[in-house]
Design a protein around this motif. Structure first.
Motif, PDB file in Angstrom:
ATOM      1  N   THR A  72      -2.249  11.465   2.662  1.00 48.69           N
ATOM      2  CA  THR A  72      -2.001  11.111   1.258  1.00 48.69           C
ATOM      3  C   THR A  72      -3.070  11.687   0.346  1.00 48.69           C
ATOM      4  OG1 THR A  72      -3.272   9.049   1.392  1.00 48.69           O
ATOM      5  CG2 THR A  72      -0.927   8.957   2.002  1.00 48.69           C
ATOM      6  N   PRO A  73      -2.738  11.965  -0.908  1.00 43.81           N
ATOM      7  CA  PRO A  73      -3.752  12.429  -1.866  1.00 43.81           C
ATOM      8  C   PRO A  73      -4.909  11.441  -2.018  1.00 43.81           C
ATOM      9  CG  PRO A  73      -1.546  12.809  -2.728  1.00 43.81           C
ATOM     10  CD  PRO A  73      -1.378  11.998  -1.480  1.00 43.81           C
ATOM     11  N   PHE A  74      -4.620  10.135  -1.903  1.00 44.53           N
ATOM     12  CA  PHE A  74      -5.695   9.150  -2.020  1.00 44.53           C
ATOM     13  C   PHE A  74      -6.720   9.347  -0.921  1.00 44.53           C
ATOM     14  CE2 PHE A  74      -7.711   5.090  -1.093  1.00 44.53           C
ATOM     15  CZ  PHE A  74      -8.095   4.648  -2.354  1.00 44.53           C
ATOM     16  N   GLU A 131      -8.275  13.179  -1.453  1.00 43.75           N
ATOM     17  CA  GLU A 131      -8.941  13.561  -2.696  1.00 43.75           C
ATOM     18  C   GLU A 131      -9.740  12.429  -3.343  1.00 43.75           C
ATOM     19  OE1 GLU A 131      -5.786  15.014  -5.155  1.00 43.75           O
ATOM     20  OE2 GLU A 131      -4.988  16.317  -3.556  1.00 43.75           O
ATOM     21  N   VAL A 132      -9.192  11.210  -3.305  1.00 43.24           N
ATOM     22  CA  VAL A 132      -9.839  10.110  -4.020  1.00 43.24           C
ATOM     23  C   VAL A 132     -10.977   9.510  -3.203  1.00 43.24           C
ATOM     24  CG1 VAL A 132      -9.519   7.838  -5.086  1.00 43.24           C
ATOM     25  CG2 VAL A 132      -7.730   9.573  -5.287  1.00 43.24           C
ATOM     26  N   MET A 133     -10.714   9.218  -1.946  1.00 44.26           N
ATOM     27  CA  MET A 133     -11.733   8.546  -1.132  1.00 44.26           C
ATOM     28  C   MET A 133     -13.047   9.326  -1.024  1.00 44.26           C
ATOM     29  SD  MET A 133      -9.826   6.463   1.914  1.00 44.26           S
ATOM     30  CE  MET A 133     -11.431   6.104   2.592  1.00 44.26           C
ATOM     31  N   PRO A 134     -13.024  10.661  -0.868  1.00 46.57           N
ATOM     32  CA  PRO A 134     -14.304  11.383  -0.809  1.00 46.57           C
ATOM     33  C   PRO A 134     -15.120  11.295  -2.091  1.00 46.57           C
ATOM     34  CG  PRO A 134     -12.544  12.708   0.127  1.00 46.57           C
ATOM     35  CD  PRO A 134     -11.885  11.531  -0.535  1.00 46.57           C
ATOM     36  N   PRO A 139      -7.405   2.371   6.675  1.00 44.77           N
ATOM     37  CA  PRO A 139      -6.621   2.810   7.845  1.00 44.77           C
ATOM     38  C   PRO A 139      -7.179   4.108   8.428  1.00 44.77           C
ATOM     39  CG  PRO A 139      -5.198   2.278   5.972  1.00 44.77           C
ATOM     40  CD  PRO A 139      -6.600   2.313   5.449  1.00 44.77           C
ATOM     41  N   ASP A 140      -7.012   4.273   9.739  1.00 44.63           N
ATOM     42  CA  ASP A 140      -7.355   5.538  10.390  1.00 44.63           C
ATOM     43  C   ASP A 140      -6.132   6.025  11.161  1.00 44.63           C
ATOM     44  OD1 ASP A 140      -7.248   4.047  12.767  1.00 44.63           O
ATOM     45  OD2 ASP A 140      -9.417   3.685  12.757  1.00 44.63           O
ATOM     46  N   ASP A 141      -6.295   7.100  11.897  1.00 43.40           N
ATOM     47  CA  ASP A 141      -5.139   7.683  12.576  1.00 43.40           C
ATOM     48  C   ASP A 141      -4.564   6.776  13.654  1.00 43.40           C
ATOM     49  OD1 ASP A 141      -5.160   9.929  11.025  1.00 43.40           O
ATOM     50  OD2 ASP A 141      -6.351  11.125  12.418  1.00 43.40           O
ATOM     51  N   SER A 142      -5.359   5.840  14.136  1.00 40.80           N
ATOM     52  CA  SER A 142      -4.842   4.932  15.158  1.00 40.80           C
ATOM     53  C   SER A 142      -4.062   3.774  14.548  1.00 40.80           C
ATOM     54  CB  SER A 142      -5.994   4.385  16.008  1.00 40.80           C
ATOM     55  OG  SER A 142      -6.848   3.550  15.225  1.00 40.80           O
ATOM     56  N   THR A 143      -4.403   3.385  13.323  1.00 43.67           N
ATOM     57  CA  THR A 143      -3.728   2.246  12.702  1.00 43.67           C
ATOM     58  C   THR A 143      -2.591   2.670  11.778  1.00 43.67           C
ATOM     59  OG1 THR A 143      -5.376   2.196  10.912  1.00 43.67           O
ATOM     60  CG2 THR A 143      -5.779   0.785  12.842  1.00 43.67           C
ATOM     61  N   TRP A 144      -2.732   3.842  11.124  1.00 46.47           N
ATOM     62  CA  TRP A 144      -1.693   4.308  10.196  1.00 46.47           C
ATOM     63  C   TRP A 144      -1.821   5.818  10.033  1.00 46.47           C
ATOM     64  CZ3 TRP A 144      -1.100   2.470   4.409  1.00 46.47           C
ATOM     65  CH2 TRP A 144       0.188   2.769   3.949  1.00 46.47           C
ATOM     66  N   PRO A 145      -1.249   6.611  10.921  1.00 45.47           N
ATOM     67  CA  PRO A 145      -1.420   8.065  10.895  1.00 45.47           C
ATOM     68  C   PRO A 145      -1.018   8.721   9.575  1.00 45.47           C
ATOM     69  CG  PRO A 145      -0.434   7.359  12.968  1.00 45.47           C
ATOM     70  CD  PRO A 145      -0.472   6.152  12.082  1.00 45.47           C
ATOM     71  N   TRP A 146       0.025   8.220   8.936  1.00 47.67           N
ATOM     72  CA  TRP A 146       0.512   8.839   7.692  1.00 47.67           C
ATOM     73  C   TRP A 146      -0.531   8.787   6.587  1.00 47.67           C
ATOM     74  CZ3 TRP A 146       1.484   6.445   2.880  1.00 47.67           C
ATOM     75  CH2 TRP A 146       2.148   7.223   1.940  1.00 47.67           C
ATOM     76  N   PRO A 191       0.807  -1.229   0.000  1.00 41.58           N
ATOM     77  CA  PRO A 191       0.000   0.000   0.000  1.00 41.58           C
ATOM     78  C   PRO A 191       0.835   1.271   0.000  1.00 41.58           C
ATOM     79  CG  PRO A 191      -0.870  -1.569   1.590  1.00 41.58           C
ATOM     80  CD  PRO A 191       0.420  -2.146   1.089  1.00 41.58           C
ATOM     81  N   GLU A 192       1.928   1.310   0.766  1.00 39.31           N
ATOM     82  CA  GLU A 192       2.722   2.535   0.813  1.00 39.31           C
ATOM     83  C   GLU A 192       3.349   2.865  -0.536  1.00 39.31           C
ATOM     84  OE1 GLU A 192       5.493  -0.721   2.573  1.00 39.31           O
ATOM     85  OE2 GLU A 192       3.352  -0.262   2.428  1.00 39.31           O
ATOM     86  N   MET A 193       3.684   1.836  -1.309  1.00 39.03           N
ATOM     87  CA  MET A 193       4.221   2.075  -2.641  1.00 39.03           C
ATOM     88  C   MET A 193       3.131   2.600  -3.566  1.00 39.03           C
ATOM     89  SD  MET A 193       6.200  -0.595  -5.193  1.00 39.03           S
ATOM     90  CE  MET A 193       7.670  -0.798  -4.192  1.00 39.03           C
ATOM     91  N   LEU A 194       1.938   2.024  -3.489  1.00 37.52           N
ATOM     92  CA  LEU A 194       0.809   2.489  -4.306  1.00 37.52           C
ATOM     93  C   LEU A 194       0.413   3.919  -3.956  1.00 37.52           C
ATOM     94  CD1 LEU A 194      -1.317  -0.771  -4.048  1.00 37.52           C
ATOM     95  CD2 LEU A 194      -0.283   0.104  -6.147  1.00 37.52           C
ATOM     96  N   LEU A 195       0.628   4.296  -2.710  1.00 39.88           N
ATOM     97  CA  LEU A 195       0.271   5.644  -2.246  1.00 39.88           C
ATOM     98  C   LEU A 195       1.378   6.660  -2.505  1.00 39.88           C
ATOM     99  CD1 LEU A 195      -1.407   4.572   1.107  1.00 39.88           C
ATOM    100  CD2 LEU A 195      -2.570   5.737  -0.794  1.00 39.88           C
TER     101      LEU A 195
END
Length: 357
Positions: A268-270, A273-276, A257-264, A205-209
């Motif tokens: 991300t633009p995803f 911008e993308v998720m909404p 992910p949320d701020d408790s599982t993956w704050p970074w 996921p981090e590479m895709l992001l």
């Protein structure tokens, strides 16, 4: 399925050849005259060249030879990574390195490697329909070998970046698996930023992001995807058609992910911008255990799988940490099923009707 895999993006960093990182060393170029190709025996074709079976004239040893076009300057880079990752033969779970030769007629550079029987992808895809899943002991033995080979590779500061069933080869005895194809490998010591690389369905996921400073744990993610296929009869776990679609497939199963599982992630633009804009509602909870219930995978085995398939790389298992898990306390000898030959089941009369064009 195979056709879909071929369409998954394999993105190469165009500046990788000029980056520092792996210690430069002279690669001796041998003579092609010491080898002869076996007629029409092509072992495979990839983005960086075709691989053929050949024989060493003096010793009779069978080898695999990967051809590069004269204009392709990646041969020496891949040779260096393979030589370092195989540790001069001390890493039994990376395909062996035999050197580089030049074809005097075409000028092509040729990487000479250990010749193996088939790929893990071929074995899984060609099992007869209705075959039972691989026993958990077989999955454990295969994963122990792959994680062991990957740990040694990471100890040498090498990230493979394209681990997938097609790049895992099986020995003749079907008792060993080895990682191959270092065409997209990089050194952990290379300068930032790191560009995305690999095959879409196996990218972390981090590479895709677009995370520019990913590390060796992108290989851990890929190994988690391979483990899922071993359990799931060769069916890839995440099958997106582009980067955003792949992320949606991942988060739909593992939860957003949320701020408790993956704050970074929220930066991300995803995420911004993308998720909404998505019409679909992605899952917030992790449903991996639903996909792999205890009837398919024990509690300890699932802990390894979920540890490798953790979205936040800071919480993901490294190869070294995974090997310390109690699931690997007792590892049996690997006994992969033999690849079926469909032609052998045909009546003799039908065999004679086969026409090659």
């Amino acid at each position: 399925m195979a056709a879909s895999v071929k369409t998954a993006a394999a993105v190469c960093n165009p500046t990788a050849a000029v980056k520092p990182g792996l210690k430069r060393k002279r690669i001796a170029v041998g003579s092609m005259d010491q080898y002869e190709f076996e007629d029409t025996c092509c072992l495979g074709v990839g983005a960086f060249g075709a691989v053929f079976k050949a024989r060493h004239r003096a010793t009779g040893q069978t080898v695999a030879m990967k051809r590069y076009s004269p204009a392709d300057h990646t041969a020496f880079r891949e040779a260096r990574f393979l030589e370092e990752a195989s540790c001069g033969g001390a890493n039994p779970f990376v395909v062996g390195y035999h050197g580089v030769v030049r074809d005097p007629v075409t000028g092509e550079m040729i990487l000479v490697m250990e010749c193996m029987a088939a790929s893990l992808h071929d074995l899984l895809c060609q099992r007869p329909r209705g075959s039972p899943p691989l026993p958990e002991a077989t999955v454990r033995a295969a994963m122990w070998q792959l994680l062991s080979g990957t740990k040694k590779m990471h100890d040498a500061h090498i990230i493979h970046r394209d681990i997938k069933p097609q790049n895992v080869l099986i020995g003749e005895s079907h008792s060993v698996v080895k990682i191959c194809d270092f065409g997209l490998a990089m050194s952990i010591d290379e300068r930032l930023p790191y560009a995305p690389a690999g095959t879409l369905w196996y990218q972390a996921p981090e590479m895709l992001l677009g995370k520019p400073d990913y590390d060796e744990k992108v290989d851990s993610w890929s190994l988690g995807c391979v483990m899922a296929e071993l359990i799931n009869k060769g069916r890839p776990l995440f099958q997106g058609f582009h980067d955003d679609g792949q992320l949606c497939a991942i988060f739909d199963l593992l939860g957003v992910p949320d701020d408790s599982t993956w704050p970074w992630f929220s930066s991300t633009p995803f995420a911004r911008e993308v998720m909404p804009e998505l019409d679909m509602q992605l899952q917030r909870c992790n449903r991996l255990r639903n996909r792999f219930p205890e009837t398919k995978l024990s509690t300890e085995g699932f802990e390894v799988l979920s540890g490798l398939l953790t979205c936040n790389p800071e919480k993901r298992l490294t190869a070294a940490a995974a090997l310390k898990h109690p699931w690997f306390a007792k590892v049996d000898d690997l006994e992969l099923p033999k690849k079926e030959n469909p032609a052998s089941a045909l009546p003799k009369r039908q065999k004679l009707r086969v026409v090659f064009v």
